[in-house]
Design a protein around this motif. Structure first.
Motif, PDB file in Angstrom:
ATOM      1  N   ALA A 456      39.741  60.237 -24.124  1.00  0.00           N
ATOM      2  CA  ALA A 456      39.861  61.646 -23.746  1.00  0.00           C
ATOM      3  C   ALA A 456      41.127  61.888 -22.945  1.00  0.00           C
ATOM      4  CB  ALA A 456      38.636  62.081 -22.942  1.00  0.00           C
ATOM      5  N   ARG A 457      41.435  60.971 -22.025  1.00  0.00           N
ATOM      6  CA  ARG A 457      42.630  61.123 -21.205  1.00  0.00           C
ATOM      7  C   ARG A 457      43.881  61.045 -22.066  1.00  0.00           C
ATOM      8  NH1 ARG A 457      42.924  57.086 -16.354  1.00  0.00           N
ATOM      9  NH2 ARG A 457      43.004  55.639 -18.115  1.00  0.00           N
ATOM     10  N   SER A 458      43.921  60.128 -23.012  1.00  0.00           N
ATOM     11  CA  SER A 458      45.096  59.982 -23.870  1.00  0.00           C
ATOM     12  C   SER A 458      45.263  61.162 -24.814  1.00  0.00           C
ATOM     13  CB  SER A 458      44.995  58.690 -24.690  1.00  0.00           C
ATOM     14  OG  SER A 458      43.916  58.764 -25.604  1.00  0.00           O
ATOM     15  N   GLN A 459      44.164  61.831 -25.145  1.00  0.00           N
ATOM     16  CA  GLN A 459      44.233  62.996 -26.027  1.00  0.00           C
ATOM     17  C   GLN A 459      44.556  64.282 -25.278  1.00  0.00           C
ATOM     18  OE1 GLN A 459      40.430  63.068 -27.924  1.00  0.00           O
ATOM     19  NE2 GLN A 459      40.815  61.255 -29.181  1.00  0.00           N
ATOM     20  N   GLY A 460      44.600  64.190 -23.953  1.00  0.00           N
ATOM     21  CA  GLY A 460      44.879  65.398 -23.184  1.00  0.00           C
ATOM     22  C   GLY A 460      43.675  66.276 -22.991  1.00  0.00           C
ATOM     23  N   HIS A 461      42.439  65.680 -23.172  1.00  0.00           N
ATOM     24  CA  HIS A 461      41.203  66.457 -23.003  1.00  0.00           C
ATOM     25  C   HIS A 461      40.431  65.994 -21.772  1.00  0.00           C
ATOM     26  CE1 HIS A 461      41.373  68.663 -26.752  1.00  0.00           C
ATOM     27  NE2 HIS A 461      41.788  67.554 -27.325  1.00  0.00           N
ATOM     28  N   ALA A 462      41.141  65.399 -20.811  1.00  0.00           N
ATOM     29  CA  ALA A 462      40.465  64.969 -19.592  1.00  0.00           C
ATOM     30  C   ALA A 462      40.211  66.180 -18.704  1.00  0.00           C
ATOM     31  CB  ALA A 462      41.304  63.921 -18.886  1.00  0.00           C
ATOM     32  N   GLU A 463      39.849  65.941 -17.454  1.00  0.00           N
ATOM     33  CA  GLU A 463      39.397  67.039 -16.602  1.00  0.00           C
ATOM     34  C   GLU A 463      40.454  68.106 -16.360  1.00  0.00           C
ATOM     35  OE1 GLU A 463      36.393  67.652 -15.631  1.00  0.00           O
ATOM     36  OE2 GLU A 463      35.818  65.905 -16.768  1.00  0.00           O
ATOM     37  N   ARG A 464      41.739  67.765 -16.551  1.00  0.00           N
ATOM     38  CA  ARG A 464      42.757  68.790 -16.315  1.00  0.00           C
ATOM     39  C   ARG A 464      42.730  69.871 -17.381  1.00  0.00           C
ATOM     40  NH1 ARG A 464      45.341  64.484 -18.603  1.00  0.00           N
ATOM     41  NH2 ARG A 464      46.677  64.891 -20.402  1.00  0.00           N
ATOM     42  N   GLY A 465      42.059  69.637 -18.531  1.00  0.00           N
ATOM     43  CA  GLY A 465      41.947  70.636 -19.596  1.00  0.00           C
ATOM     44  C   GLY A 465      43.159  70.634 -20.487  1.00  0.00           C
ATOM     45  N   THR A 466      43.088  71.408 -21.558  1.00  0.00           N
ATOM     46  CA  THR A 466      44.175  71.482 -22.515  1.00  0.00           C
ATOM     47  C   THR A 466      45.267  72.392 -21.999  1.00  0.00           C
ATOM     48  OG1 THR A 466      43.036  73.277 -23.613  1.00  0.00           O
ATOM     49  CG2 THR A 466      42.696  71.073 -24.509  1.00  0.00           C
ATOM     50  N   HIS A 467      46.442  72.274 -22.605  1.00  0.00           N
ATOM     51  CA  HIS A 467      47.574  73.111 -22.222  1.00  0.00           C
ATOM     52  C   HIS A 467      47.276  74.563 -22.535  1.00  0.00           C
ATOM     53  CE1 HIS A 467      51.583  74.964 -22.560  1.00  0.00           C
ATOM     54  NE2 HIS A 467      51.960  74.045 -21.697  1.00  0.00           N
ATOM     55  N   ARG A 468      47.684  75.415 -21.633  1.00  0.00           N
ATOM     56  CA  ARG A 468      47.444  76.834 -21.847  1.00  0.00           C
ATOM     57  C   ARG A 468      48.029  77.281 -23.170  1.00  0.00           C
ATOM     58  NH1 ARG A 468      49.443  80.321 -17.175  1.00  0.00           N
ATOM     59  NH2 ARG A 468      51.454  79.549 -17.874  1.00  0.00           N
ATOM     60  N   GLY A 469      47.225  78.051 -23.909  1.00  0.00           N
ATOM     61  CA  GLY A 469      47.657  78.557 -25.204  1.00  0.00           C
ATOM     62  C   GLY A 469      47.234  77.662 -26.348  1.00  0.00           C
ATOM     63  N   ASP A 470      46.864  76.371 -26.054  1.00  0.00           N
ATOM     64  CA  ASP A 470      46.429  75.476 -27.110  1.00  0.00           C
ATOM     65  C   ASP A 470      44.921  75.503 -27.275  1.00  0.00           C
ATOM     66  OD1 ASP A 470      49.003  74.712 -27.525  1.00  0.00           O
ATOM     67  OD2 ASP A 470      48.904  72.971 -26.198  1.00  0.00           O
ATOM     68  N   ASP A 471      44.212  76.039 -26.286  1.00  0.00           N
ATOM     69  CA  ASP A 471      42.760  76.102 -26.356  1.00  0.00           C
ATOM     70  C   ASP A 471      42.355  77.133 -27.404  1.00  0.00           C
ATOM     71  OD1 ASP A 471      40.143  76.445 -23.848  1.00  0.00           O
ATOM     72  OD2 ASP A 471      40.057  76.361 -26.024  1.00  0.00           O
ATOM     73  N   PRO A 472      41.627  76.734 -28.446  1.00  0.00           N
ATOM     74  CA  PRO A 472      41.288  77.683 -29.510  1.00  0.00           C
ATOM     75  C   PRO A 472      40.376  78.796 -29.061  1.00  0.00           C
ATOM     76  CG  PRO A 472      40.084  75.623 -29.802  1.00  0.00           C
ATOM     77  CD  PRO A 472      41.071  75.395 -28.701  1.00  0.00           C
ATOM     78  N   TYR A 473      39.728  78.644 -27.884  1.00  0.00           N
ATOM     79  CA  TYR A 473      38.831  79.714 -27.426  1.00  0.00           C
ATOM     80  C   TYR A 473      39.543  80.704 -26.534  1.00  0.00           C
ATOM     81  CZ  TYR A 473      35.962  75.861 -28.814  1.00  0.00           C
ATOM     82  OH  TYR A 473      35.446  74.818 -29.522  1.00  0.00           O
TER      83      TYR A 473
END
Length: 677
Positions: A456-473
């Motif tokens: 999860a950390r290597s994918q960028g989905h750790a607790e810091r969350g995804t980059h703004r604008g990349d979150d599909p929701y």
């Protein structure tokens, strides 16, 4: 070809010509509810007491139960699950408005044909569908009827889905279309013909034909099944990409399934035309299929729009029967290797959904059509209900590729499956899937949890969350179905939850009238009703009355905000003297209103006032504005009185100024009382 944005003047003309009561009346039983108002049961939520109001003369509707509201275009959008452009085009065709498209500087749909071209192509396809359906009864079409019968489809089923047959000749449909007045250029643009050295010839020959329709039910292409041994073409041949048909933007059967998908908040994605037919006939009326392409991002957008798949928190919760409150997307695939590969491709699109995603695979490898034929309708329903969460299916599919009886296989399985678990968007579910993975692998739970965390950390989905604008929701901008012809948010609309705002900033709360002013607040009710008459029936007021209202005439902050917008529009007095229609004035107000105040304005514009006829409404309107003026005068007098008490008499200049203003306020009160008497 014109570009994707509809000219604003054309959009305004559609709003003007489209009769709101006529359009809404096709879906809602309306009855009179006071002067200029009609009401009925809301089509967008369950209710027993009518709370859905429309004002035909203003061109706006509002539900006081669920809070939805807007104009005639937004109603067509919502009731038919259309984009803004699609809704405008539908209304334009119905009310005879010629649309013009202009160059888009914002990345609009540059491939969209002009309205006249689009209409001609749709007409050509309607004629072709009728022609093919008639041909299915011809003696030469026996092979087509036999194909359907062998798969359990009778004549009624063929009629329901519009199935037809293309004759073997080279110019059957092209000759028919020429006879109907279509030009060579239009034939080529339709995709119904191909072009060779000797000219055009029918693209579909000796094949069973399924009409492919858009969400409104208009036929935009065809899917054709090979039947004859002499046909050396592909098993399935679809319409090529045209100005009205793009396979990545179409789902077969959506025109039949959309209402059930919307009400059940569930869609079942099958693989072929006959599977859609079998599912619907078996009672699974939410079934759709792609048209010769994998289920992709554009299909996700379509499904989300129809399901109302926009609330992240709802999508991640389950109700009592295990269904996601945000809805369900169920993929059915063949049980073979190709089917599993298709399921894993669907898994790649999972993050685009709020809804829970599942896979339903029949154990012996049968598709829904074969399953219905072999075991009956109930078996198809049972297949859908036996769905497996897509994450579990993806994990098990990965593990099936290794030998879990060996240490090497277990380690390889962990390395392959941990990234899959790490992609689960609901972090509360990740540990449970990690624990299940440890059981399937036969490995220590802490080892698996650590591997999932690292993935999860290597994918960028750790607790810091995804980059703004990349979150599909949390898309960066308002989606197209809430934009006007120029890409701007439409008057009277607000973005859906999670849309149209910065992902790192909370949404501004949208005001509702019930939250703004209490029914027990007599002053607040006077202010609300005063705004209502000015928006609904300004011609019943006098320029003198309205012009006398101060800029700060309202004590309820939200209502003062509405008044500020009405003043900013700058044309209220024109609406009062009849120079401007109430509908046009309301549009101008909504056009400059902010996102948080627009719904409140629409709600007030649809508020039912206590008047039986226009004469009594006129008396009420004049009385309300007099009372509003009196209240503002009283507040001004009270403020000045308090200021006078706080002022030192030795400050003669300031003291005398306040006394002078008090005298002016008293004079305004006397003038108001004299006018009333």
């Amino acid at each position: 070809m014109a570009q994707g944005l509809i000219r604003r003047a054309d959009v305004d003309l559609v709003r003007e010509r489209a009769r709101l009561d006529e359009v809404v009346g096709e879906h809602v039983m309306l009855r009179t509810a006071g002067v200029g108002s009609m009401k009925g049961l809301c089509p967008f939520h369950d209710e027993k007491t009518p709370s859905f109001h429309i004002r035909p003369q203003l061109g706006h509707w509002h539900c006081f139960g669920c809070g939805e509201g807007g104009d005639v275009i937004s109603f067509v959008q919502k009731i038919n699950h259309l984009s803004f452009v699609e809704a405008v085009e539908m209304l334009a065709g119905r009310y005879g408005v010629q649309l013009h498209y202009e160059e888009s500087g914002r990345g609009g749909d540059g491939d969209r044909p002009d309205f006249g071209t689009r209409r001609r192509l749709l007409d050509a396809h309607a004629i072709a569908e009728e022609f093919y359906r008639e041909q299915l009864s011809a003696p030469a079409s026996e092979v087509g009827r036999r194909f359907l019968a062998e798969r359990g489809f009778d004549r009624a089923a063929a009629e329901q889905f519009g199935v037809g047959f293309a004759p073997e000749g080279w110019d059957a449909i092209s000759s028919e279309l020429r006879r109907r007045g279509f030009t060579e250029a239009e034939l080529k643009a339709s995709g119904l013909v191909s072009e060779g050295q000797r000219g055009v010839y029918d693209r579909f020959r000796g094949r069973l034909m399924w009409p492919i329709r858009d969400i409104t039910g208009s036929t935009i292409g065809f899917g054709a099944r090979r039947l004859l041994e002499t046909d050396k073409g592909p098993k399935y041949l679809n319409t090529p990409e045209t100005a009205i048909y793009r396979k990545s933007h179409v789902l077969y059967g959506l025109d039949l399934a959309r209402k059930e998908i919307s009400s059940q908040r569930r869609v079942v994605v099958v693989e072929g035309y006959t599977d859609v037919m079998a599912a619907h006939l078996a009672g699974v009326r939410t079934a759709v299929a792609t048209c010769g392409t994998a289920f992709g991002a554009e299909h996700v957008k379509i499904v989300r729009r129809v399901m109302g798949d926009s609330n992240p928190s709802a999508g991640l919760r389950l109700n009592t029967d295990g269904r996601g409150l945000g809805g369900e997307v169920i993929f059915t695939f063949d049980g073979d290797a190709a089917g599993q590969k298709a399921a894993l491709r669907a898994f790649e699109e999972d993050q685009r959904f709020v809804a829970q995603t599942f896979v339903a695979v029949e154990g012996s490898g049968m598709d829904p059509c074969d399953l219905r034929l072999a075991q009956g309708d109930a078996a198809v329903v049972d297949l859908v209900e036996s769905r497996t969460p897509l994450f579990e299916f993806a994990i098990r599919s990965v593990l099936a590729q290794v030998d879990l009886d060996t240490v090497e296989g277990q380690v390889s399985g962990l390395r392959m499956a941990a990234p899959v678990v790490a992609q689960i968007r609901d972090r509360a579910m990740r540990p449970e899937y990690a624990r299940r993975l440890s059981g399937w692998l036969g490995m220590d739970e802490r080892t698996v949890l650590r591997a999932v965390h690292d993935a999860a950390r290597s994918q960028g989905h750790a607790e810091r969350g995804t980059h703004r604008g990349d979150d599909p929701y949390q898309p960066r901008s308002v989606p197209d179905h809430r934009l006007d012809g120029h890409g701007d948010p439409r008057p009277g609309e607000r973005p859906a939850e999670g849309e149209g705002h910065d992902a790192d900033e909370p949404m501004m709360p949208v005001a509702r009238l019930a939250d703004v002013v209490s029914r027990r607040d007599p002053v607040g009710q006077v202010e609300v009703q005063s705004l209502a008459v000015m928006l609904q029936a300004p011609r019943l007021l006098s320029v003198e009355q309205v012009g006398a209202l101060p800029d700060d005439a309202f004590h309820v902050p939200a209502l003062q905000g509405v008044w500020d917008v009405m003043l900013a529009a700058g044309t209220l007095l024109e609406a009062v003297d009849g120079t401007l229609t109430p509908a046009r004035y309301l549009d101008q107000v909504l056009e400059i209103a902010g996102e948080t105040v627009r719904p409140l304005i629409v709600e007030i514009a649809n508020l039912q006032l206590p008047a039986r006829d226009e004469e009594s409404l006129g008396r009420l309107a004049r009385s309300l504005l007099d009372r509003l003026s009196e209240l503002s005068i009283t507040r001004e007098y009270s403020v000045l009185k308090q200021r006078l008490q706080r002022t030192d008499p030795s400050d003669a200049e300031r003291y005398q100024e306040i006394l002078r203003r008090l005298s002016e306020v008293q004079e305004k009160r006397r003038a108001l009382n004299a006018r009333d008497s």
